[in-house]
Design a protein around this motif. Structure first.
Motif, PDB file in Angstrom:
ATOM      1  N   LEU A 111       0.800  -1.224   0.000  1.00 34.94           N
ATOM      2  CA  LEU A 111       0.000   0.000   0.000  1.00 34.94           C
ATOM      3  C   LEU A 111       0.832   1.273   0.000  1.00 34.94           C
ATOM      4  N   LYS A 112       2.131   1.169   0.284  1.00 34.83           N
ATOM      5  CA  LYS A 112       2.973   2.372   0.305  1.00 34.83           C
ATOM      6  C   LYS A 112       3.686   2.617  -1.026  1.00 34.83           C
ATOM      7  N   LEU A 113       3.444   1.743  -2.007  1.00 34.30           N
ATOM      8  CA  LEU A 113       4.116   1.892  -3.296  1.00 34.30           C
ATOM      9  C   LEU A 113       3.744   3.228  -3.939  1.00 34.30           C
ATOM     10  N   ASN A 114       4.794   3.957  -4.396  1.00 34.98           N
ATOM     11  CA  ASN A 114       4.520   5.137  -5.208  1.00 34.98           C
ATOM     12  C   ASN A 114       5.122   5.027  -6.600  1.00 34.98           C
ATOM     13  N   LEU A 115       5.913   3.981  -6.866  1.00 37.27           N
ATOM     14  CA  LEU A 115       6.451   3.754  -8.211  1.00 37.27           C
ATOM     15  C   LEU A 115       6.473   2.268  -8.498  1.00 37.27           C
ATOM     16  N   VAL A 116       5.924   1.885  -9.654  1.00 38.23           N
ATOM     17  CA  VAL A 116       5.987   0.516 -10.158  1.00 38.23           C
ATOM     18  C   VAL A 116       6.445   0.575 -11.603  1.00 38.23           C
ATOM     19  N   ASP A 117       7.582  -0.030 -11.897  1.00 40.25           N
ATOM     20  CA  ASP A 117       8.090  -0.075 -13.270  1.00 40.25           C
ATOM     21  C   ASP A 117       8.431  -1.528 -13.608  1.00 40.25           C
ATOM     22  N   LEU A 118       7.551  -2.164 -14.371  1.00 38.23           N
ATOM     23  CA  LEU A 118       7.744  -3.547 -14.806  1.00 38.23           C
ATOM     24  C   LEU A 118       7.895  -3.609 -16.327  1.00 38.23           C
ATOM     25  N   SER A 119       8.240  -2.507 -16.950  1.00 40.28           N
ATOM     26  CA  SER A 119       8.272  -2.410 -18.405  1.00 40.28           C
ATOM     27  C   SER A 119       9.386  -3.252 -19.008  1.00 40.28           C
ATOM     28  N   ARG A 120       9.248  -3.538 -20.315  1.00 42.42           N
ATOM     29  CA  ARG A 120      10.262  -4.210 -21.111  1.00 42.42           C
ATOM     30  C   ARG A 120      10.629  -5.582 -20.545  1.00 42.42           C
ATOM     31  N   ASN A 121       9.607  -6.370 -20.282  1.00 46.71           N
ATOM     32  CA  ASN A 121       9.792  -7.747 -19.875  1.00 46.71           C
ATOM     33  C   ASN A 121       8.941  -8.637 -20.780  1.00 46.71           C
ATOM     34  N   LYS A 122       8.632  -9.827 -20.318  1.00 42.96           N
ATOM     35  CA  LYS A 122       7.812 -10.753 -21.086  1.00 42.96           C
ATOM     36  C   LYS A 122       6.590 -11.169 -20.268  1.00 42.96           C
ATOM     37  N   LEU A 123       6.067 -10.242 -19.511  1.00 46.96           N
ATOM     38  CA  LEU A 123       4.934 -10.527 -18.652  1.00 46.96           C
ATOM     39  C   LEU A 123       3.676 -10.771 -19.478  1.00 46.96           C
ATOM     40  N   VAL A 124       2.851 -11.688 -19.019  1.00 46.45           N
ATOM     41  CA  VAL A 124       1.625 -12.050 -19.724  1.00 46.45           C
ATOM     42  C   VAL A 124       0.448 -11.932 -18.763  1.00 46.45           C
ATOM     43  N   GLY A 125      -0.736 -12.144 -19.324  1.00 47.89           N
ATOM     44  CA  GLY A 125      -1.930 -12.142 -18.491  1.00 47.89           C
ATOM     45  C   GLY A 125      -2.481 -10.740 -18.312  1.00 47.89           C
ATOM     46  N   ARG A 126      -3.366 -10.612 -17.362  1.00 45.38           N
ATOM     47  CA  ARG A 126      -4.081  -9.361 -17.138  1.00 45.38           C
ATOM     48  C   ARG A 126      -3.379  -8.483 -16.098  1.00 45.38           C
ATOM     49  N   ILE A 127      -3.663  -7.208 -16.171  1.00 44.51           N
ATOM     50  CA  ILE A 127      -3.199  -6.285 -15.132  1.00 44.51           C
ATOM     51  C   ILE A 127      -4.058  -6.517 -13.899  1.00 44.51           C
ATOM     52  N   PRO A 128      -3.457  -6.805 -12.748  1.00 45.95           N
ATOM     53  CA  PRO A 128      -4.266  -7.124 -11.558  1.00 45.95           C
ATOM     54  C   PRO A 128      -5.169  -5.964 -11.143  1.00 45.95           C
ATOM     55  N   THR A 129      -6.403  -6.281 -10.876  1.00 50.85           N
ATOM     56  CA  THR A 129      -7.314  -5.247 -10.376  1.00 50.85           C
ATOM     57  C   THR A 129      -6.901  -4.793  -8.972  1.00 50.85           C
ATOM     58  N   SER A 130      -6.104  -5.622  -8.292  1.00 54.20           N
ATOM     59  CA  SER A 130      -5.651  -5.256  -6.942  1.00 54.20           C
ATOM     60  C   SER A 130      -4.764  -4.025  -6.954  1.00 54.20           C
ATOM     61  N   PHE A 131      -4.251  -3.643  -8.140  1.00 57.05           N
ATOM     62  CA  PHE A 131      -3.460  -2.415  -8.214  1.00 57.05           C
ATOM     63  C   PHE A 131      -4.301  -1.196  -7.853  1.00 57.05           C
ATOM     64  N   GLY A 132      -5.597  -1.351  -7.860  1.00 51.36           N
ATOM     65  CA  GLY A 132      -6.471  -0.260  -7.419  1.00 51.36           C
ATOM     66  C   GLY A 132      -6.314   0.058  -5.952  1.00 51.36           C
ATOM     67  N   ASN A 133      -5.649  -0.835  -5.187  1.00 50.80           N
ATOM     68  CA  ASN A 133      -5.410  -0.581  -3.763  1.00 50.80           C
ATOM     69  C   ASN A 133      -4.248   0.375  -3.536  1.00 50.80           C
ATOM     70  N   LEU A 134      -3.468   0.631  -4.581  1.00 57.35           N
ATOM     71  CA  LEU A 134      -2.221   1.407  -4.412  1.00 57.35           C
ATOM     72  C   LEU A 134      -2.549   2.890  -4.400  1.00 57.35           C
ATOM     73  N   GLN A 135      -3.079   3.322  -3.302  1.00 52.17           N
ATOM     74  CA  GLN A 135      -3.602   4.686  -3.197  1.00 52.17           C
ATOM     75  C   GLN A 135      -2.507   5.736  -3.031  1.00 52.17           C
ATOM     76  N   ASN A 136      -1.243   5.318  -2.996  1.00 54.62           N
ATOM     77  CA  ASN A 136      -0.138   6.275  -2.933  1.00 54.62           C
ATOM     78  C   ASN A 136       0.669   6.288  -4.220  1.00 54.62           C
ATOM     79  N   LEU A 137       0.194   5.603  -5.255  1.00 54.80           N
ATOM     80  CA  LEU A 137       0.967   5.423  -6.479  1.00 54.80           C
ATOM     81  C   LEU A 137       1.081   6.737  -7.257  1.00 54.80           C
TER      82      LEU A 137
END
Length: 1017
Positions: free
Chosen positions: A448-474
């Motif tokens: 919940l304290k995350l203010n930066l998420v950078d997962l770019s330029r990888n080979k990630l698959v699937g959906r973007i988690p809806t749980s990212f909506g909890n990151l109210q400090n992003l």
């Protein structure tokens, strides 16, 4: 009788002297009263200069009581004089009263941590009893009082954290009792006085964060009681005098953010056994990490980032139980063998470790599981930009105090461990630029304290988690360049704190774009290169802070919302390559900040607005919208018969153009012929064509190992052709706007240009790749010594570890100047390069420089039969830092513009600083920086690596000749970079002056090893 007579005599004497004694007693009392009165009046005057709203702490200061009873006032034992004034941290504001100089018995004046402004009154110099003067952390300005060196009793002088603009007085050595001299975080300039070495009592020297220049005086090595030497964030250079490393009393040694060079002695830990802080970040130090530092069992801070250190991490890190910070990032440190990363395990003994940075090196191997045994206090872990492989250790989840984790730009594979979801204190998570696969764990939404998420330029698959909506400090989210699918979760578009970047581009996201109304503070949104469809939500207008919006290369349809015209801060809007229809909203011309508008390749129709950004043709891209009215008024049904003839003419012209265009495209497609085939025919009579398959095999499937670099319009690979020739293959990104024009520009500029200092263009390739996509490539000669940029920035060196010496730099400068002279004055058709910079200057095995990359070139004389005009556009040409100022005013490219770019390259070569260096802000440019130094000594701006090769400390005549030569060369750079193009010298005159400078060195070439070149000069 005798006794009585004796009594009378004494009585008489008493009568005589009693009035005198009483008089003296009264005089003493009066004197004491006058002194304390004077002090009271001085303090009342001091108070009168303060702002009324901050006076509450001084409520006891009044005429009705003795100053000795006032807050912050200290008197002597008899209460006759004020000897101390301590108002630190009272929040006072206002000016310093000159009446403070009347406190003639004052021994301590402490006013730190207030808001005093204005100048320091000269009357401070009257306080001859003063031992402590502390005015740090205020807003004082102006110069240091000239008489401050009269305070001979002074032991502490602390004026740090103010706005003082001054030199350090040369006669500072008159303060012979001084123990602490703290002047950091001001605007001091000039040199450090060598006379400081005469103050044997000095224990603390703190000059950090100023503008001091020159060298560290070797005389400071005489200060055998020195505990602190803080010179960070100045403009100092040179080597550290050996005598400094003999100051065995040093506890804090901080030289960060200067331009020092040379090697740190390997035995520095033995010579400075009391070190607690060792900070040499952001300099040009070479050699290895001194292993003796790892034997200092009490050391707490080791910072050596951003230097040119090499070798491995020495053993002994397990000996540092009190270590809090270890930063060796951005050097050239390698890991050797299977146990090359064991030093990470050794750090588990440092139970107070809070900060660990080993990023930006050449460390390789699998990150050990023992990393999870590091200190629970560890809050910052930088490991990015190395060569780590394997997977992320799940043990990192045990680092419960971690606030920042950066593993970006390695070769890490596997999946993101679920254990990362245990890092409840984590604020920044950067895993970009790896080969991480699998899905994004939903558990990351618990951070919940995350203010930066950078997962770019990888080979990630699937959906973007809806749980990212909890990151109210992003504040920042970048998931771009993966293989994510599904729709964009509405939850992440409801994060009101997201104020920096939301980048979901280059994925396989589909579905409509949800409403984005709650992203009112976001600055950049990029959803480009996905499979999004339906309309563009009008709710983008609620993103009031939006500066960049890119929805390009999707399947969006419908009209462009008029509401986008309400996003007043928008600077770049890219809606290209969609299926948008309708008219261009006239509201878009209200976007006064808009600098780039790309609406190309849609189905837009109707009139083009004429105001705002649409007045700047180079800032708007509308190609591929066949129903837009371009060069004539749009015709409507309401017009009368008088326009019928105009309708017919327009229809016929448009029909002819469309028919010719369609016919040409069908012909070219059926024959698999591209425009490049005609261009390659022009390059050279009977130039051998080369196939896609040959280039694919030559470059080993265009592998990353063969990648030489990435440019504006494509990538360059090293290739080995079947007949044995080594070539450089420039593969154009055909999807990038302008790549085809760049291709034509390069062909047109190079086809008739032949010169030893131009990169030779061998042939071209026009075909389709294995995915049936268009493929365009240019094949050049391969130059084995890389680019000039690599040499300037130290990525390449000679076998002995040296960079470019003076003669080599001068030869390269002449080579480039001769190439431009040929292009401007001797070519069949004069050519302007338009993008001269170090990365476009290549070096062959003999260190001969050759200019390449003519993708932005312009012919000064256009041929009427030219297939594509490469000079008709008015787009700003060049690279930031090298673009002449007149191009920004809309002037056409010219030879004078090339001369400007050349001058910047020349200054960069000999000064070692890029024109885009972060220090060049607020109107300061590399030219102004160098020009201001010419008034004093050019040596202050010479590249430290070059200066070390010149042996500046050697008083020989040869060194003086070399420095004079550099003066002349820098002078040429200044003459080439005048703001007014009419004031610049021509390139031929630059060649003449540089040849004269080389001639001045020729007599020294046999005597000085610094003038030896790797090729015949």
């Amino acid at each position: 009788m005798a006794l009585f007579s004796h009594f009378l005599v004494h009585f008489a004497l008493l009568l005589i002297f009693l009035p005198l004694e009483l008089h003296n007693l009264l005089i003493g009392v009066s004197s004491a009263t006058l002194s304390i009165t004077t002090d009271r009046e001085a303090l009342i005057s001091f108070k009168s200069q303060l702002s009324n709203e901050t006076l509450s702490p001084l409520s006891s200061w009044n005429h009705n009581s003795s100053p000795c009873n006032w807050t912050g006032v200290l008197c002597d034992r008899l209460g006759q004089r004020v000897t101390g004034l301590d108002l630190s941290g009272f929040g006072l504001s206002g000016h310093l009263s000159p009446y403070v100089g009347n406190l003639s018995s004052l021994q301590s004046l402490q006013l730190q941590n207030n808001q005093f402004r204005g100048v320091i009154p000269d009357q401070i110099g009257n306080l001859l009893s003063l031992k402590v003067l502390n005015m740090s952390s205020n807003m004082l300005e102006g110069k240091l009082p000239s008489n401050i060196t009269h305070l001979n009793e002074l032991q502490v002088l602390d004026l740090s954290s103010n706005k003082i603009v001054s030199k350090i007085p040369e006669d500072i050595s008159s303060l012979q009792k001084l123990q602490a001299l703290k002047l950091g975080r001001n605007s001091l300039y000039g040199a450090i006085p060598a006379s400081l070495g005469n103050i044997s009592s000095l224990k603390n020297i703190s000059f950090g964060t100023n503008f001091l220049t020159g060298w560290i005086p070797s005389e400071l090595g005489r200060l055998h009681d020195l505990i602190e030497l803080d010179l960070i964030l100045n403009n100092l250079n040179g080597t550290v005098p050996p005598a400094i490393f003999n100051l065995s009393s040093l506890v804090n040694f901080a030289l960060a953010s200067n331009s020092f060079w040379g090697e740190i002695p390997q035995d520095v830990g033995h010579k400075l056994p009391k070190l607690i802080v060792f900070n040499i970040c952001f300099n040009y130090f070479t050699g290895g990490i001194p292993g003796s530092l790892h034997n200092l069992t009490n050391i707490q801070v080791i910072r050596m980032a951003s230097n040119h250190l090499e070798g491995t991490v020495p053993p002994g890190l397990g000996n540092l139980p009190f270590l809090k910070m270890y930063n060796i990032g951005y050097n050239r440190i390698v890991s050797s063998g299977v146990r090359g990363l064991d030093f990470i395990t050794s750090l588990t003994n440092s139970t107070h470790l809070n900060f660990l940075a080993i990023d930006g090196n050449m460390l390789e191997g699998v990150i050990p599981e023992t990393i999870g045994n590091l200190s629970k206090d560890l809050s910052t872990l930088y490991m990015g930009q190395n060569r780590f492989n394997g997977s992320i250790p799940s043990s990192i989840g045990r680092l419960s105090g971690l606030k920042l984790l950066n593993l970006s730009y390695n070769s890490i594979s596997g999946e993101i461990p679920q254990e990362l979801g245990q890092l409840e204190e984590l604020q920044e998570l950067s895993l970009a630029g790896n080969e991480i696969s699998g899905g994004i764990p939903s558990i990351l939404g618990n951070l919940l304290k995350l203010n930066l998420v950078d997962l770019s330029r990888n080979k990630l698959v699937g959906r973007i988690p809806t749980s990212f909506g909890n990151l109210q400090n992003l504040l920042y989210m970048d998931l771009s360049s993966n293989q994510l699918n599904g729709s964009i979760p509405m939850e992440i578009l409801n994060l009101p704190t997201l104020s920096n970047v939301l980048n979901l581009s280059m994925n396989f996201l589909s579905g409509p774009i949800p409403e984005v109304g709650r992203l009112s503070g976001v600055a950049s949104i990029d959803f480009s290169n996905n499979q999004l469809y339906d309309g563009i939500p009008s709710s983008f207008s609620n993103c009031l802070s939006l500066e960049k919006l890119s929805l390009a290369r999707n399947q969006l349809s419908g009209p462009i919302p008029k509401a986008l015209g309400d996003v007043r801060g928008l600077e770049a809007l890219d809606l290209s390559s969609n299926q948008l229809s309708g008219a261009i909203p006239i509201e878009l011309q209200n976007l006064q900040a808009l600098k780039l508008l790309n609406l190309s390749y849609n189905d837009l129709e109707g009139a083009i607005p004429s105001g705002g950004v649409f007045q700047n043709f180079s800032a708007v891209n509308l190609e591929g919208n066949k129903n837009l009215c371009l060069n004539f008024p749009c015709v409507t049904h309401g017009q009368g018969r008088r326009n019928v003839r105009l309708y017919i003419i327009i229809a016929i012209v448009v029909a002819l153009i469309l028919c010719l265009t369609i016919g040409l495209l069908i012909y070219m497609k059926s024959k698999k012929v591209k425009v490049a085939a005609a261009a390659s025919e022009q390059l050279k009579p009977h130039a051998p064509m080369i196939s896609y398959d040959e280039l694919r095999l030559a470059t080993e499937e265009f592998s990353q190992e063969n990648l030489l670099g990435v440019g504006s319009f494509g990538s360059v690979y090293k290739g080995h052709l079947s007949h044995g020739a080594t070539v450089a293959v420039k593969v154009l990104d055909t999807l990038r706007t302008g790549s085809l024009k760049s291709f034509f520009a390069e062909c047109e500029a190079m086809k008739n240009s032949r010169h030893r200092n131009l990169v030779k263009l061998i042939t071209s390739c026009s075909s389709i790749d294995f995915k049936n996509n268009d493929f365009l490539a240019l094949v050049y000669e391969y130059l084995c010594n890389g680019s000039l940029d690599d040499w300037i920035k130290g990525r390449r060196k000679h076998e002995k570890g040296n960079g470019l010496n003076l003669m080599e730099r001068l030869n390269i400068a002449l080579d480039v100047a001769c190439a431009l002279d040929y292009l401007h004055n001797d070519s069949e058709i004069p050519v302007v390069h338009c993008d001269l910079k170090p990365s476009n200057i290549l070096l062959d095995e003999d260190m001969t420089a050759k200019v390449g990359d003519f993708g932005l070139a312009r012919l000064l004389i256009q041929r009427s039969t030219s297939q594509v005009s490469i000079s008709s556009t008015r787009v700003l040409r060049g690279s930031i830092g090298y673009i002449p100022p007149e191009y920004g005013w809309g002037e056409k490219p010219s030879a004078a513009g090339d001369v400007y770019s050349y001058g910047i390259v020349l200054l960069e070569m000999f000064c070692g600083k890029s024109p885009t260096d972060e220090c060049f802000t607020g109107g300061l440019s590399i030219r102004r920086w160098v020009q201001s130094s010419l008034k004093n000594k050019t040596v202050q701006v010479i590249d430290p690596h070059l200066l070390s090769l010149i042996f500046y400390d050697d008083p020989s005549e040869g060194s003086n000749v070399q420095l004079s030569c550099v003066d002349a060369i820098v002078g040429v750079g200044i003459s080439c970079t005048a703001d007014n193009p009419d004031e610049r010298i021509g390139i031929r005159e630059a060649v003449r002056q540089l040849k004269a400078a080389r001639d001045s060195l020729s007599n020294q070439s046999d005597e000085s090893p610094t003038l030896t070149s790797t090729r015949d000069t």
